[in-house]
Motif scaffolding. Structure first.
Motif, PDB file in Angstrom:
ATOM      1  N   ASP A 260      38.869  15.773 -13.139  1.00 34.30           N
ATOM      2  CA  ASP A 260      39.810  16.849 -13.465  1.00 34.30           C
ATOM      3  C   ASP A 260      40.504  16.486 -14.780  1.00 34.30           C
ATOM      4  O   ASP A 260      40.955  15.361 -14.949  1.00 34.30           O
ATOM      5  N   GLY A 261      40.530  17.426 -15.694  1.00 31.34           N
ATOM      6  CA  GLY A 261      41.183  17.148 -16.972  1.00 31.34           C
ATOM      7  C   GLY A 261      40.311  16.355 -17.930  1.00 31.34           C
ATOM      8  O   GLY A 261      40.816  15.798 -18.907  1.00 31.34           O
ATOM      9  N   HIS A 262      39.009  16.285 -17.669  1.00 27.57           N
ATOM     10  CA  HIS A 262      38.101  15.604 -18.608  1.00 27.57           C
ATOM     11  C   HIS A 262      38.203  16.266 -19.985  1.00 27.57           C
ATOM     12  O   HIS A 262      38.608  17.432 -20.098  1.00 27.57           O
ATOM     13  N   ARG A 263      37.816  15.501 -21.005  1.00 20.22           N
ATOM     14  CA  ARG A 263      37.926  16.069 -22.362  1.00 20.22           C
ATOM     15  C   ARG A 263      36.567  16.223 -23.033  1.00 20.22           C
ATOM     16  O   ARG A 263      36.445  16.090 -24.245  1.00 20.22           O
ATOM     17  N   GLY A 264      35.532  16.406 -22.222  1.00 19.64           N
ATOM     18  CA  GLY A 264      34.220  16.718 -22.796  1.00 19.64           C
ATOM     19  C   GLY A 264      33.213  15.585 -22.723  1.00 19.64           C
ATOM     20  O   GLY A 264      32.026  15.793 -22.965  1.00 19.64           O
ATOM     21  N   ILE A 265      33.693  14.362 -22.412  1.00 21.87           N
ATOM     22  CA  ILE A 265      32.750  13.241 -22.211  1.00 21.87           C
ATOM     23  C   ILE A 265      33.140  12.544 -20.904  1.00 21.87           C
ATOM     24  O   ILE A 265      34.324  12.271 -20.678  1.00 21.87           O
ATOM     25  N   VAL A 266      32.126  12.304 -20.074  1.00 21.91           N
ATOM     26  CA  VAL A 266      32.327  11.526 -18.842  1.00 21.91           C
ATOM     27  C   VAL A 266      31.326  10.382 -18.891  1.00 21.91           C
ATOM     28  O   VAL A 266      30.157  10.599 -19.220  1.00 21.91           O
ATOM     29  N   SER A 267      31.768   9.171 -18.573  1.00 14.83           N
ATOM     30  CA  SER A 267      30.849   8.027 -18.563  1.00 14.83           C
ATOM     31  C   SER A 267      30.472   7.651 -17.152  1.00 14.83           C
ATOM     32  O   SER A 267      31.257   7.847 -16.215  1.00 14.83           O
ATOM     33  N   ILE A 268      29.277   7.089 -17.022  1.00 13.33           N
ATOM     34  CA  ILE A 268      28.921   6.460 -15.741  1.00 13.33           C
ATOM     35  C   ILE A 268      29.070   4.948 -15.941  1.00 13.33           C
ATOM     36  O   ILE A 268      28.915   4.442 -17.050  1.00 13.33           O
ATOM     37  N   PRO A 269      29.353   4.211 -14.855  1.00 15.44           N
ATOM     38  CA  PRO A 269      29.544   2.768 -15.002  1.00 15.44           C
ATOM     39  C   PRO A 269      28.234   2.022 -15.205  1.00 15.44           C
ATOM     40  O   PRO A 269      27.137   2.568 -15.038  1.00 15.44           O
ATOM     41  N   ASN A 270      28.379   0.765 -15.517  1.00 16.98           N
ATOM     42  CA  ASN A 270      27.265  -0.165 -15.580  1.00 16.98           C
ATOM     43  C   ASN A 270      26.578  -0.221 -14.201  1.00 16.98           C
ATOM     44  O   ASN A 270      27.249  -0.092 -13.181  1.00 16.98           O
ATOM     45  N   CYS A 271      25.259  -0.446 -14.215  1.00 17.65           N
ATOM     46  CA  CYS A 271      24.509  -0.391 -12.946  1.00 17.65           C
ATOM     47  C   CYS A 271      24.857  -1.527 -11.982  1.00 17.65           C
ATOM     48  O   CYS A 271      24.509  -1.468 -10.802  1.00 17.65           O
ATOM     49  N   SER A 272      25.542  -2.572 -12.437  1.00 20.91           N
ATOM     50  CA  SER A 272      25.988  -3.610 -11.495  1.00 20.91           C
ATOM     51  C   SER A 272      27.406  -3.314 -10.989  1.00 20.91           C
ATOM     52  O   SER A 272      27.789  -3.765  -9.906  1.00 20.91           O
ATOM     53  N   THR A 273      28.179  -2.527 -11.737  1.00 20.73           N
ATOM     54  CA  THR A 273      29.537  -2.170 -11.286  1.00 20.73           C
ATOM     55  C   THR A 273      29.477  -1.145 -10.150  1.00 20.73           C
ATOM     56  O   THR A 273      30.264  -1.223  -9.195  1.00 20.73           O
ATOM     57  N   THR A 274      28.552  -0.173 -10.256  1.00 27.17           N
ATOM     58  CA  THR A 274      28.540   0.937  -9.287  1.00 27.17           C
ATOM     59  C   THR A 274      28.419   0.457  -7.835  1.00 27.17           C
ATOM     60  O   THR A 274      29.240   0.847  -6.992  1.00 27.17           O
ATOM     61  N   PRO A 275      27.436  -0.406  -7.494  1.00 26.29           N
ATOM     62  CA  PRO A 275      27.382  -0.836  -6.094  1.00 26.29           C
ATOM     63  C   PRO A 275      28.633  -1.607  -5.658  1.00 26.29           C
ATOM     64  O   PRO A 275      29.066  -1.491  -4.504  1.00 26.29           O
ATOM     65  N   LEU A 276      29.227  -2.339  -6.592  1.00 26.02           N
ATOM     66  CA  LEU A 276      30.435  -3.100  -6.246  1.00 26.02           C
ATOM     67  C   LEU A 276      31.581  -2.160  -5.859  1.00 26.02           C
ATOM     68  O   LEU A 276      32.226  -2.349  -4.818  1.00 26.02           O
ATOM     69  N   VAL A 277      31.822  -1.117  -6.674  1.00 24.34           N
ATOM     70  CA  VAL A 277      32.943  -0.223  -6.342  1.00 24.34           C
ATOM     71  C   VAL A 277      32.640   0.626  -5.109  1.00 24.34           C
ATOM     72  O   VAL A 277      33.551   1.031  -4.402  1.00 24.34           O
ATOM     73  N   MET A 278      31.356   0.881  -4.842  1.00 25.36           N
ATOM     74  CA  MET A 278      30.994   1.653  -3.647  1.00 25.36           C
ATOM     75  C   MET A 278      31.384   0.906  -2.368  1.00 25.36           C
ATOM     76  O   MET A 278      31.651   1.523  -1.342  1.00 25.36           O
ATOM     77  N   VAL A 279      31.386  -0.432  -2.389  1.00 28.55           N
ATOM     78  CA  VAL A 279      31.828  -1.149  -1.177  1.00 28.55           C
ATOM     79  C   VAL A 279      33.322  -1.475  -1.241  1.00 28.55           C
ATOM     80  O   VAL A 279      34.005  -1.483  -0.210  1.00 28.55           O
ATOM     81  N   LEU A 280      33.847  -1.713  -2.441  1.00 28.65           N
ATOM     82  CA  LEU A 280      35.275  -2.084  -2.523  1.00 28.65           C
ATOM     83  C   LEU A 280      36.190  -0.916  -2.176  1.00 28.65           C
ATOM     84  O   LEU A 280      37.222  -1.090  -1.522  1.00 28.65           O
ATOM     85  N   GLU A 281      35.820   0.304  -2.625  1.00 24.18           N
ATOM     86  CA  GLU A 281      36.705   1.462  -2.417  1.00 24.18           C
ATOM     87  C   GLU A 281      37.073   1.637  -0.930  1.00 24.18           C
ATOM     88  O   GLU A 281      38.262   1.656  -0.599  1.00 24.18           O
ATOM     89  N   PRO A 282      36.094   1.748  -0.011  1.00 25.77           N
ATOM     90  CA  PRO A 282      36.511   1.938   1.383  1.00 25.77           C
ATOM     91  C   PRO A 282      37.206   0.699   1.962  1.00 25.77           C
ATOM     92  O   PRO A 282      38.122   0.824   2.772  1.00 25.77           O
ATOM     93  N   LEU A 283      36.785  -0.483   1.525  1.00 28.11           N
ATOM     94  CA  LEU A 283      37.370  -1.704   2.112  1.00 28.11           C
ATOM     95  C   LEU A 283      38.816  -1.904   1.656  1.00 28.11           C
ATOM     96  O   LEU A 283      39.633  -2.452   2.392  1.00 28.11           O
ATOM     97  N   MET A 284      39.152  -1.419   0.465  1.00 26.36           N
ATOM     98  CA  MET A 284      40.531  -1.556  -0.022  1.00 26.36           C
ATOM     99  C   MET A 284      41.492  -0.721   0.818  1.00 26.36           C
ATOM    100  O   MET A 284      42.697  -0.956   0.802  1.00 26.36           O
ATOM    101  N   LYS A 285      40.921   0.278   1.529  1.00 29.01           N
ATOM    102  CA  LYS A 285      41.792   1.103   2.386  1.00 29.01           C
ATOM    103  C   LYS A 285      42.030   0.397   3.725  1.00 29.01           C
ATOM    104  O   LYS A 285      42.972   0.723   4.452  1.00 29.01           O
ATOM    105  N   VAL A 286      41.155  -0.558   4.064  1.00 22.28           N
ATOM    106  CA  VAL A 286      41.301  -1.311   5.317  1.00 22.28           C
ATOM    107  C   VAL A 286      42.340  -2.413   5.132  1.00 22.28           C
ATOM    108  O   VAL A 286      43.217  -2.625   5.969  1.00 22.28           O
TER     109      VAL A 286
END
Ligand SMILES: NC(=O)c1ccc[n+]([C@@H]2O[C@H](COP(=O)([O-])OP(=O)(O)OC[C@H]3O[C@@H](n4cnc5c(N)ncnc54)[C@H](OP(=O)(O)O)[C@@H]3O)[C@@H](O)[C@H]2O)c1
Length: 353
Positions: free
Chosen positions: A118-144
């Motif tokens: 929301d509020g992007h300014r015309g460019i969106v980046s995707i993360p590095n291919c080693s960062t993506t799997p890391l944040v996919m597990v950290l995000e739900p676990l940080m809520k625990v």
């Protein structure tokens, strides 16, 4: 979803080819697809959705005729073309590292931080291919429980470096085997893509070394993870290793929480998170592996256990297809999210004003 016109820059590359396949698989509502690559490939034909598409040059005119520009070429190409596409009103979804840490550019894994679009300014980046799997597990676990520190060691496939590296692994492997049969000298292997032989080897260097002794890839894992998770204080120490695997990055992840966490709680939490699949029955030798995860969309997690070196620690093994969730799939999921949030209109409006 409304249909839209798209350009795929880098369509002949490792990520680009997978991207075109995923477009078909997910029936992305593209009314027109333009495929672009370097001068070398202009005129080549690529088959998409049963159509033969001719590779074109990514000119400003072409970029003015599309709604989305997916750029998967190199940082230099992104730096040149993304501002042009953005100025013409296209929304750029960029796979390179060129804009990831720009405060005006959302760095997005849709399951984790789609609201950042929301509020992007015309460019969106995707993360590095080693960062993506890391944040996919950290995000739900940080809520625990709160996460204090993460230590991650990666085992990264050669396709993370692109098509030339995959060809080098195949050719070197054949060459080394032939040399062994002929009882020849191994030092006749001449590496081109990496600083050393990659076949039958492991290289504790992914990208270039920095003054602090880490590599740029390792620092991306720290900085990108902090940005995506909105956790500027989170400590992540990574050691990134290139291994002779064609596709899929693996990671041994050690997480220190602010309280003891039960492995069953971790399994339950990760199983419920979209895009993550738990594959964890070590006694039957069931755990994620590159040969099993290749071609799949999920981030696979196994070997979940208590860390015997720390009372609040959990250790796990994570494997993900770097060309899919690590790149092409994530980029397309961002586009789907943009369409469902009606954020394309924002790009077009800005270009006109
Ligand atoms: N591989 C991964 O797992 C991964 C994951 C996340 C992000 N990324 C990022 O995605 C990008 C592409 O990576 P890749 O692995 O697909 O690399 P690749 O296999 O080497 O492909 C590069 C692509 O870029 C095209 N290209 C080169 N110069 C160009 C130019 N001047 N104008 C337009 N197109 C040009 C190439 O076209 P030709 O075929 O004509 O040379 C090819 O299609 C990189 O920025 C990379 O950092 C990759």
């Amino acid at each position: 979803m409304n249909s839209c016109r798209i350009a795929v820059v880098g369509a002949t590359g490792a990520v680009g080819r997978v991207f075109l396949r995923i477009l078909e698989e997910r029936s992305f509502p593209a009314s027109e697809i333009r495929v672009c690559a370097s001068e070398r490939s202009v005129g080549k034909r690529l088959s998409v959705n049963g159509q033969e598409l001719v590779v074109e040059e990514a000119t400003p005119k072409l970029l003015s005729e599309v709604d989305f520009a997916f750029i998967s070429a190199s940082g230099a190409v992104s730096l040149e073309l993304a501002p042009v596409a953005k100025a013409q009103g296209a929304l750029v979804i960029d796979d390179s590292s060129a804009f990831r840490m720009d405060p005006d550019v959302p760095l997005v894994v849709p399951e984790v931080n789609a609201d950042d679009l929301d509020g992007h300014r015309g460019i969106v980046s995707i993360p590095n291919c080693s960062t993506t799997p890391l944040v996919m597990v950290l995000e739900p676990l940080m809520k625990v429980a709160g996460v204090r520190r993460v230590v991650v060691d990666t085992y990264q496939s050669v396709s993370g470096t692109g098509t030339a590296a995959v060809e080098e692994l195949h050719a070197q492997s054949a060459h080394v085997l032939a040399l062994r049969q002929a009882q020849g000298e191994r030092d006749s292997v001449k590496p081109k893509v990496y600083p050393h032989q990659i076949a039958f080897n492991a290289l504790p260097q992914v990208e270039t070394f920095l003054e602090n002794g880490y590599t740029s890839e390792e620092m991306k894992m720290l900085n990108e993870t902090r940005k995506i998770l909105h956790a500027p204080e989170l400590m992540v120490s990574a050691t990134c290793v290139r291994v002779p695997v064609a596709i899929c990055h693996s990671e041994a992840i050690h997480i220190e929480f602010d309280r003891p966490v039960n492995p069953d709680e971790v399994r339950e939490t990760l199983s419920a998170f979209p895009g993550v699949a738990v594959l964890d029955d070590p006694e039957s030798s069931v755990y994620p592996m590159p040969v099993q995860a290749e071609g799949k969309d999920e981030v696979f997690v196994g070997r979940i256990r208590r860390d015997i070196s720390h009372p609040n620690g959990i250790v796990m093994w994570v494997v993900s297809d770097n060309l899919r969730k690590g790149a092409a799939l994530n980029a397309l999921q961002i586009a789907e999210e943009v369409l469902s949030r009606e954020l394309l209109v924002a790009s077009r409006g800005r270009a006109k004003s």
